[in-house]
Enzyme design. Structure first.
Site, PDB file in Angstrom:
ATOM      1  N   LYS A   1       0.875  -1.160   0.000  1.00 34.26           N
ATOM      2  CA  LYS A   1       0.000   0.000   0.000  1.00 34.26           C
ATOM      3  C   LYS A   1       0.916   1.213   0.000  1.00 34.26           C
ATOM      4  CE  LYS A   1      -4.165   1.947   2.041  1.00 34.26           C
ATOM      5  NZ  LYS A   1      -3.827   3.344   1.798  1.00 34.26           N
TER       6      LYS A   1
ATOM      7  N   PHE B   1      -1.420  -0.229 -10.346  1.00 29.15           N
ATOM      8  CA  PHE B   1      -2.025  -1.408  -9.728  1.00 29.15           C
ATOM      9  C   PHE B   1      -3.304  -1.876 -10.412  1.00 29.15           C
ATOM     10  CE2 PHE B   1      -3.193   2.208  -6.826  1.00 29.15           C
ATOM     11  CZ  PHE B   1      -4.551   2.262  -7.126  1.00 29.15           C
TER      12      PHE B   1
ATOM     13  N   GLU C   1      -0.565   4.540  -7.723  1.00 33.00           N
ATOM     14  CA  GLU C   1      -0.291   5.474  -6.638  1.00 33.00           C
ATOM     15  C   GLU C   1       1.029   6.168  -6.949  1.00 33.00           C
ATOM     16  OE1 GLU C   1      -2.536   5.864  -4.243  1.00 33.00           O
ATOM     17  OE2 GLU C   1      -1.501   6.654  -2.482  1.00 33.00           O
TER      18      GLU C   1
END
Ligand code: AMP
Length: 598
Positions: free
Chosen positions: A252, A344, A303
């Site tokens: 993450k 992702f 991200e």
């Protein structure tokens, strides 16, 4: 449609705090309207001229609106300002002044179409003379407006139209006004909105072609999709249980979510999580995405995190947030605050929608269409089937600068669910520590070739602590930050006498540097916290089986500890002690990082 009807509805909306009542006012308002007025009314009611992602702004400052009110009502500007002082609402002042002006009724009442057209003129006026165009257009509108219309016109141009109609209320109203109002219908309408982010478009399709018309709303390059969101669970065991025992875990990354639309000709548009366009802020992504991706046109998500350009290592989140709002020095930003976008997901490839494919198929596709480069990478992923594997992966994610893991369902139904928060994605962030008070003296046991500005010399170093019990040097970090040019230039000389062709037998690590070094030179470093990592070996097994201690976000303090020999460096036991003394805190609440944070 008369603009007066809209203003009347706004007055009623403003008077009620009740959602149900608001919805019936809206239903009554929109039922008789047809395109193109329908879309315009919906946009206007949300205080916008176009769907939010287009970022159309009126560019009307208070002073400009004040001047327009003064001119249209034949009042002195200072008097307008004085009247507005108490209420703070120029719209109200405009209404009062228009009322007092006792104008003859106009032969040309305002229509929604004409208001929308004129407001568009105001938004589009740019450059020299644009202020005059804006004022004059506003004066013309006000001259034809009733007091109530004037009030809402002024509030609209100032961005203070607070009639409180949110998207969700509008979706409810659409489903009641133009379909049967049942839950499944409402969900179909919402799904079309989640894919297109455009209420005007959805409403138009619904009115003209019925519910089936919504199915024709597909993805379009340049029109953002509302992002899929994650649920949370308190433990990794709970995460795995939710996922049915098997999950794809990903790092993450802690940065900004970016949805990238890459057209066939390589044109790129970037959108934030809130669908604001970010293309100007990240020119290096705009340049490098078409080079990294095949199968265009494509829509991918990832991200965007700050990195150290010389080592490729992830840096703390705060650095990338400084780029988001930047309006100046956009061309120097990529070198001052370098970033990398870790992809992702893929929602469109070769022009075909892929969001309804199961996640494993999308991941395979993403891997096949991506050639990573300096600014575009692939999110690290591993399929795990038990808690131990999950814990090891989490350690690796944290040590690599991530804030936790994202677990993703690999089941048959694991489509990308635009705009929805659900258990198909589960985030798990680990507690973090408030910081490490002490510095650590680490022994250089390896060096890495630099990248970017540091190409051709060492850019980062592998550091170890000393374990006196075992008489071994156990690694705990790779450090590249904190060195200035002079210090880096000096390093090869300092290290020359320690260079080694083979791994020194007293060094223990899972990492292979470009050049091994026999333990000799000691560097002082600081970091955000001590964590555990499967690739470092300091006090391996003391905290978790198979994992060693690692320093997160390490940084050279500038001090070479010439006064210390390698066995006088920080010991592994001291490191363990420091780890245990760290104060732990709950993972950061998302709200603290602002809406666009990942
Ligand atoms: P939340 O916003 O709290 O629902 O958490 C999800 C956010 O984590 C996303 O919006 C992304 O910005 C961010 N994120 C970081 N890494 C990943 C990843 N590998 N997959 C999905 N989202 C990620």
């Amino acid at each position: 449609m008369r603009f007066a009807e809209l203003a009347g509805a706004y007055a009623r909306l403003e008077a009620t705090p009740k959602r149900l009542e608001m919805r019936s006012i809206l239903v009554e308002l929109i039922k008789p309207i047809r395109p193109p007025d329908l879309a315009h009314v919906l946009y206007l009611s949300q205080g916008m001229l176009r769907p939010e992602y287009e970022g159309v702004e009126l560019g009307v400052a208070d002073s400009l609106a004040r001047r327009a009110v003064a001119t249209a009502t034949g009042t002195d500007e200072t008097a307008v300002a004085a009247r507005t002082k108490a209420s703070g609402d120029l719209g109200m002042t405009a209404a009062e002044l228009l009322e007092a002006a006792h104008r003859a009724e106009t032969d040309h009442p305002l229509t929604v179409a004409s208001v929308y057209r004129e407001l568009t003129t105001i938004a589009e006026a740019k450059g020299a003379g644009s202020q005059d165009v804006k004022v004059q257009t506003l004066v013309d509108l006000l001259s034809r407006a009733t007091p109530l219309e004037g009030k809402f016109l002024i509030r609209f141009v100032l961005g203070t139209l607070r009639v409180g109609v949110r998207e969700m209320t509008i979706l409810d109203a659409l489903s009641q006004a133009f379909a049967d109002g049942t839950k499944p219908t409402r969900l179909r309408i919402e799904a079309a909105y989640n894919l297109s982010s455009d209420l005007g478009l959805v409403a138009g399709a619904l009115v003209e072609h019925g519910l089936d018309g919504l199915d024709a709303i597909g993805l379009e390059v340049g029109r953002p999709i509302r992002p899929m969101l994650a649920e949370r669970e308190p433990t990794l065991a709970a995460v795995l249980e939710r996922m049915g025992g098997t999950a794809a875990l990903e790092y993450k990354y802690d940065g900004l979510r970016v949805q990238a639309h890459v057209a066939k000709d390589g044109t790129v548009r970037l959108f934030s999580r809130r669908l604001e366009e970010l293309s100007l802020q990240f020119p290096e992504l705009v340049a490098d995405l078409p080079k990294a991706l095949r199968r265009l046109p494509a829509i991918v998500e990832g991200e965007c995190v700050p990195i150290d350009a010389d080592t490729g290592e992830i840096q703390p989140f705060q650095l990338v947030s400084r780029r988001r709002g930047r309006k100046h020095d956009l061309d120097t930003a990529p070198t001052e605050l370098p970033v990398c976008l870790y992809l992702f997901d893929v929602l469109m490839a070769s022009g075909k929608a892929t969001y309804s494919e199961p996640f494993p198929a999308r991941r395979t596709l993403l891997e096949s269409m991506l050639t990573p480069n300096d600014h575009v990478g692939l999110a690290t992923q591993r399929i795990v089937t038990n808690e131990e594997e999950a814990a090891t992966f989490l350690d690796a994610a944290i040590a690599a600068g991530g804030e936790g893991v994202m677990a993703k369902s690999v089941k048959e139904g694991s489509a990308y669910r635009a705009g929805a928060r659900g258990y198909w994605w589960i985030k798990y962030k680990r507690d973090y520590t408030v910081g490490l008070a002490d510095s650590i003296d680490g022994v250089v046991v390896g060096a890495f070739q630099g990248r970017g500005r540091r190409a051709g010399r060492y850019g980062a170093f592998l550091l170890a602590v000393y374990n006196p019990k075992r008489d071994r040097f156990e690694t705990f970090c790779k450090v590249g930050s904190g060195f200035d040019d002079a210090q880096l230039a000096e390093m090869p000389k300092r290290l020359a006498k320690f260079e080694s062709e083979t791994p020194p037998p007293e060094v223990e690590t899972e990492i292979v540097p470009d050049r091994w070094m026999r333990p000799g030179l000691v560097l002082e470093v600081r970091g955000a916290e001590l964590t555990v990592s499967p690739i470092h070996r300091a006090e391996q097994g003391a905290v978790r089986p198979g994992a060693g201690l690692a320093l997160r976000f390490p940084r050279f303090t500038g001090r070479i500890r010439d006064d210390k020999g390698p066995t006088e460096a920080t010991t592994s036991q001291e490191l363990l002690e420091m780890y245990r003394l760290q104060v732990r805190q709950e993972a950061t609440p998302d709200a603290e990082k602002g809406d666009d944070a990942g």
